[in-house]
Enzyme design. Structure first.
Site, mmCIF file in Angstrom:
data_model
loop_
_atom_site.group_PDB
_atom_site.id
_atom_site.type_symbol
_atom_site.label_atom_id
_atom_site.label_comp_id
_atom_site.label_asym_id
_atom_site.label_seq_id
_atom_site.Cartn_x
_atom_site.Cartn_y
_atom_site.Cartn_z
ATOM 1 N N SER A 13 -73.008 9.303 38.167
ATOM 2 C CA SER A 13 -74.112 10.263 38.226
ATOM 3 C C SER A 13 -75.295 9.775 39.063
ATOM 4 C CB SER A 13 -74.595 10.576 36.808
ATOM 5 O OG SER A 13 -75.686 11.480 36.858
ATOM 6 N N SER A 15 -78.079 11.755 38.696
ATOM 7 C CA SER A 15 -79.089 12.624 38.086
ATOM 8 C C SER A 15 -80.382 11.888 37.749
ATOM 9 C CB SER A 15 -78.524 13.291 36.832
ATOM 10 O OG SER A 15 -77.533 14.229 37.181
ATOM 11 N N THR A 52 -73.082 17.824 31.169
ATOM 12 C CA THR A 52 -72.014 17.852 32.160
ATOM 13 C C THR A 52 -70.660 17.716 31.476
ATOM 14 O OG1 THR A 52 -71.334 17.008 34.321
ATOM 15 C CG2 THR A 52 -72.061 15.369 32.707
ATOM 16 N N LYS A 56 -70.006 21.492 28.547
ATOM 17 C CA LYS A 56 -70.811 22.650 28.918
ATOM 18 C C LYS A 56 -70.540 23.886 28.049
ATOM 19 C CE LYS A 56 -71.629 21.249 33.685
ATOM 20 N NZ LYS A 56 -71.668 21.675 35.100
ATOM 21 N N ASN A 77 -75.694 24.144 30.991
ATOM 22 C CA ASN A 77 -75.893 22.797 31.543
ATOM 23 C C ASN A 77 -77.316 22.285 31.348
ATOM 24 O OD1 ASN A 77 -77.259 24.315 33.571
ATOM 25 N ND2 ASN A 77 -76.829 22.719 35.061
ATOM 26 N N ALA A 120 -67.384 23.851 34.121
ATOM 27 C CA ALA A 120 -67.946 23.775 35.468
ATOM 28 C C ALA A 120 -67.578 24.981 36.313
ATOM 29 C CB ALA A 120 -67.481 22.493 36.154
ATOM 30 N N TYR A 196 -69.825 15.360 44.019
ATOM 31 C CA TYR A 196 -70.826 14.823 44.930
ATOM 32 C C TYR A 196 -70.691 13.309 45.134
ATOM 33 C CZ TYR A 196 -72.817 13.883 40.349
ATOM 34 O OH TYR A 196 -72.981 13.481 39.048
ATOM 35 N N GLY A 217 -70.693 18.490 46.910
ATOM 36 C CA GLY A 217 -71.653 19.084 45.998
ATOM 37 C C GLY A 217 -73.010 18.444 45.834
#
Length: 253
Positions: A13, A15, A52, A56, A77, A120, A196, A217
């Site tokens: 991640s 994030s 995630t 979800k 999310n 997702a 991503y 992504g």
């Protein structure tokens, strides 16, 4: 934890970096096993979190309210704790719509394959419908719920013009995996992979080699984080933070 991300595996991640660039708060990564997940949700010891894979859809029974967007999609999310009440949102819809627009991909009138049927995929399906895809075919390993199997999609749906991967297949660290061989899809114009990390997946690398537009992504991740941050803080952020932070993350890889 005040702000953070829950999911089963979070070693891939970005994030934390993204949220701490978006706003002045600490953002924690909180990996949860399937046994730990319900305990965490029942305690409600957070101000706001992102959710995630694979939770979800699983978070919904723990929430007191869903906004209209999350209710329509059937996946969450983003969760905000308002005085002990948990409110669910879905910013993946806006994040994927941003990714499509930024990539210059046209959905209207196209036949689209969506790989994966988990949480997702729900927002992606909603975006495709809202942008008037001519036909949407969901694909899963089992073919349950009306989805095509991977074998069927290669033989019966090789005329697809767009392919979207919503599965974690090919995500770090298992970067040598790909959910689909693109060779039969001779009319495919673009492949969008919501993964991503890595910046180029095995799937998008094959797409590029076959002359298809290839999109991963990272921009979606940053966009959905920006929209989530707005829910967290009940504020508005300028859209120009999305390309700036996307480039900062990309250049640091």
């Amino acid at each position: 934890m005040e702000y953070g991300l829950i999911g089963e595996r979070l070693g891939h991640s970005y994030s934390k970096q993204i949220h701490e660039k978006l706003a002045d708060y600490s953002y924690d990564l909180c990996p949860l096993s399937k046994e730990e997940f319900p305990v965490f949700m029942e305690r409600r010891h957070f101000r706001a979190i992102n959710v995630t894979i694979p939770y979800k859809k699983d978070v919904i029974p723990y929430l007191d309210e869903l906004d209209e967007n999350a209710a329509a999609i059937g996946a969450v999310n983003t969760i905000v704790n308002k005085g002990g009440r948990l409110i669910g949102h879905n910013t993946d819809f806006s994040g994927f719509a941003y990714m499509v627009k930024e990539a210059g991909v046209t959905i209207a009138g196209k036949k689209v394959l969506v790989l994966g049927t988990g949480g997702a995929s729900a927002a992606i399906l909603a975006v495709l419908k809202s942008q008037a895809a001519a036909q949407i075919v969901s694909v899963s390993r089992t073919g349950r719920g009306g989805a095509a199997t991977y074998e069927e999609c290669s033989s019966l749906h090789s005329d697809a013009q767009l392919i979207v991967n919503t599965t974690p297949v090919g995500m770090y660290p298992a970067i040598d995996a790909s959910p689909l061989d693109l060779t039969p899809f001779t009319t495919c114009e673009a492949v969008l992979d919501v993964i991503y990390n890595p910046a180029e997946t095995k799937l998008t690398a094959q797409a590029k080699s076959l002359g298809m537009k290839d999109v991963t992504g990272l921009s979606m991740l940053v966009a959905q984080a920006k929209y989530a941050c707005e829910f967290f803080l009940e504020t508005s952020l300028p859209d120009d933070v999305i390309p700036r932070i996307t480039e900062e993350i990309r250049s640091s890889l």
